[in-house]
Write an enzyme that holds these catalytic residues in place. Structure first.
Site, PDB file in Angstrom:
ATOM      1  N   THR A  88       0.838  -1.206   0.000  1.00 46.83           N
ATOM      2  CA  THR A  88       0.000   0.000   0.000  1.00 46.83           C
ATOM      3  C   THR A  88       0.873   1.257   0.000  1.00 46.83           C
ATOM      4  OG1 THR A  88      -1.728  -1.197   1.177  1.00 46.83           O
ATOM      5  CG2 THR A  88      -1.847   1.203   1.244  1.00 46.83           C
ATOM      6  N   ASN A 167      -5.680 -10.803  -6.736  1.00 51.79           N
ATOM      7  CA  ASN A 167      -5.684 -11.312  -5.350  1.00 51.79           C
ATOM      8  C   ASN A 167      -6.969 -12.031  -4.979  1.00 51.79           C
ATOM      9  OD1 ASN A 167      -6.378  -8.361  -5.594  1.00 51.79           O
ATOM     10  ND2 ASN A 167      -7.272  -8.815  -3.595  1.00 51.79           N
ATOM     11  N   GLN A 195       0.704 -10.413  -5.178  1.00 47.51           N
ATOM     12  CA  GLN A 195       0.327 -11.825  -5.087  1.00 47.51           C
ATOM     13  C   GLN A 195       1.204 -12.706  -5.972  1.00 47.51           C
ATOM     14  OE1 GLN A 195      -1.927 -13.156  -3.041  1.00 47.51           O
ATOM     15  NE2 GLN A 195      -2.877 -11.279  -2.286  1.00 47.51           N
ATOM     16  N   SER A 215       4.564  -6.928  -1.008  1.00 46.03           N
ATOM     17  CA  SER A 215       4.525  -6.931   0.464  1.00 46.03           C
ATOM     18  C   SER A 215       5.140  -8.215   0.997  1.00 46.03           C
ATOM     19  CB  SER A 215       3.064  -6.933   0.940  1.00 46.03           C
ATOM     20  OG  SER A 215       2.617  -5.652   1.247  1.00 46.03           O
ATOM     21  N   THR A 248      15.516   5.781  10.663  1.00 43.69           N
ATOM     22  CA  THR A 248      16.220   4.563  11.074  1.00 43.69           C
ATOM     23  C   THR A 248      15.572   3.363  10.384  1.00 43.69           C
ATOM     24  OG1 THR A 248      16.607   5.587  13.203  1.00 43.69           O
ATOM     25  CG2 THR A 248      16.920   3.186  13.078  1.00 43.69           C
ATOM     26  N   CYS A 335     -12.979  -4.936   2.677  1.00 46.14           N
ATOM     27  CA  CYS A 335     -12.346  -3.653   2.389  1.00 46.14           C
ATOM     28  C   CYS A 335     -11.383  -3.336   3.521  1.00 46.14           C
ATOM     29  CB  CYS A 335     -13.377  -2.552   2.216  1.00 46.14           C
ATOM     30  SG  CYS A 335     -14.160  -2.091   3.755  1.00 46.14           S
TER      31      CYS A 335
HETATM   32  N1  PLP Z   1      -2.163  -5.386  -3.791  1.00 45.53           N
HETATM   33  C1  PLP Z   1      -2.603  -6.649  -3.756  1.00 45.53           C
HETATM   34  C2  PLP Z   1      -2.793  -7.405  -5.044  1.00 45.53           C
HETATM   35  C3  PLP Z   1      -2.891  -7.253  -2.531  1.00 45.53           C
HETATM   36  O1  PLP Z   1      -3.335  -8.518  -2.512  1.00 45.53           O
HETATM   37  C4  PLP Z   1      -2.718  -6.500  -1.341  1.00 45.53           C
HETATM   38  C5  PLP Z   1      -3.071  -7.083  -0.046  1.00 45.53           C
HETATM   39  O2  PLP Z   1      -3.861  -7.990   0.061  1.00 45.53           O
HETATM   40  C6  PLP Z   1      -2.227  -5.191  -1.435  1.00 45.53           C
HETATM   41  C7  PLP Z   1      -1.960  -4.669  -2.685  1.00 45.53           C
HETATM   42  C8  PLP Z   1      -1.992  -4.365  -0.213  1.00 45.53           C
HETATM   43  O3  PLP Z   1      -0.943  -4.942   0.540  1.00 45.53           O
HETATM   44  P1  PLP Z   1      -0.611  -4.453   2.013  1.00 45.53           P
HETATM   45  O4  PLP Z   1      -1.893  -4.510   2.779  1.00 45.53           O
HETATM   46  O5  PLP Z   1       0.394  -5.444   2.489  1.00 45.53           O
HETATM   47  O6  PLP Z   1      -0.082  -3.077   1.916  1.00 45.53           O
END
Ligand code: PLP
Length: 397
Positions: A88, A167, A195, A215, A248, A335
């Site tokens: 994100t 996802n 993903q 992530s 840091t 959501c």
């Molecule tokens: N993009 C995709 C395709 C995801 O599946 C997710 C989380 O499920 C995100 C972005 C957001 O990831 P995070 O919540 O780790 O920032």
């Protein structure tokens, strides 16, 4: 056995008795990765910015090593790796950077099935007058409408946002072709590989995308660490203030991410094969037990650990409540407040309401075994049967 095992000796009850099949939401930290993270916190705890002493030096070299490991997995340049708290933040940085370095408002093309982290950021930028969004439609398998994509590019798009894999339904996108077409029209690309990393080959040297994000917690590293990989990103160009001071670094998280990437590099291919076989087994078992079950997404091109199904008439939130404590799966459409809402992905696929309301997302992972699959198939089928029996009026919707 981990040297630090006293800290993690007893798994919580839910983990010991419940089959976990929600790996698209998050993954458990691999104990080998946890070992690295704990060592960095307990022993190699220096400040990576304070290289005036040996502790700081060790921490700084752990960060450099992790950057190399991330870069190796993605075939990227280590200097292009920026650690973030996750996808994100990386998405927000990438879109902010794109806005800051292009004429305003930025013309963004976004696929209808992007994660809300992309969609909400693009919409916020539009509300603030910083961007104009063009939507790219998908078909009933969530595959991108390629002619719509090309038509959009011809209108002078600055940035396209497309995911490497979805996802929810797991559909895989031809990112090499999409990025090439974008570049031919002078547009940059933001690829959300959250993903996809470790589940399919990603070669950033060949891809030539402006921004790629992922992530750590989707690949068995702790939450709160991820990366933006970009050959053009400059922190200072976002608002002019980023980069003025270096915070840091989260050394344990960064080292853990590096370790998770290294494991994916070594084991990802074999894991992909194993999980796709288990996924196929689960699909076969479920279809046998629930003959009118429908598989959503693109069976010819989907993530190896993804199975997304609908059981019309069995409302998914009721099915999930029947499975609570037995099998952890999800609808995939929560959501960011955690509240469930109808999936924007399935809506974009124009699936009938009965399929949307009964969809179940199942995600397999590193610790999933064949006996988990056998057990989960029976439990999920039983839950669907029980819900249909209890609410027969929903079946004809
Ligand atoms: N993009 C995709 C395709 C995801 O599946 C997710 C989380 O499920 C995100 C972005 C957001 O990831 P995070 O919540 O780790 O920032």
């Amino acid at each position: 056995m981990s040297k630090y095992s006293p800290l993690t000796k007893q798994a919580p009850i839910a983990q010991r008795t419940t089959v976990y099949l929600d790996h698209h939401a998050t993954t458990p930290v691999d104990p080998r990765v946890a070992e690295v993270a704990i060592r960095m916190m307990v022993e190699e705890f220096g400040n990576a910015n304070g290289v005036e002493n040996i502790h700081g030096e060790h921490a700084a070299s752990a960060v450099a090593e992790a950057r190399d490991k991330v870069a190796r997995l993605l075939r990227a340049e280590p200097d292009d790796v920026y650690f973030t708290s996750g996808s994100t933040e990386a998405i927000q940085l990438a879109i902010s950077h794109s806005i800051a370095t292009h004429r305003s408002p930025l013309k963004i093309a976004v696929s209808r099935v992007e994660h809300k982290a992309v969609i909400d950021t693009a919409l916020r930028a539009e509300r603030l007058g910083l961007a104009v969004v063009t939507w790219i439609e998908v078909d009933e398998k969530a595959r991108l409408d390629r002619s719509g994509y090309n038509r959009a590019l011809q209108t002078g798009i600055d940035l396209v946002c497309v995911m490497a894999a979805n996802n929810e339904v797991g559909t895989i996108y031809p990112i090499e072709e999409l990025v090439r077409e974008a570049r031919e029209h002078g547009a940059n690309a933001l690829i959300d590989a959250t993903q996809a990393v470790g589940r399919m080959p990603i070669n950033l040297e060949e891809l030539n995308a402006a921004y790629v994000v992922f992530s750590g917690h989707k690949i068995y590293s702790p939450k709160g660490i991820g990366a933006l990989v970009s050959p053009i990103f400059e922190p200072a160009s976002v608002f002019g203030l980023q980069g003025a001071h270096h915070p840091t670094p989260n050394v344990s998280g960064i080292a853990a991410l590096g370790s998770a990437c290294e494991l994916m590099e070594l084991e990802g291919e074999a894991e992909t094969r194993r999980l796709s076989q288990l996924r196929d087994l689960l699909q076969e078992r479920l279809l046998h037990l629930v003959p009118d079950l429908v598989v959503n997404g693109d069976e010819a091109g989907r993530l190896p650990h993804n199975l997304h199904v609908s059981a019309p008439g069995a409302l998914n939130d009721v099915v999930l409540s029947h499975l609570r404590g037995k099998v952890s799966i999800s609808t995939g459409s929560a959501c960011n407040t955690g509240a469930q809402e109808p999936s924007h992905v399935l809506r974009a696929m124009r699936l009938p309401d009965a399929r949307i309301d009964s969809c179940l997302r199942i995600g397999l992972g590193r610790t999933t075994t064949a006996s988990d699959i056998e057990l989960a198939a029976v439990q999920i089928a039983q839950a669907i049967h029980d819900v249909r029996t209890a609410f027969p009026e929903d079946i004809d919707v």
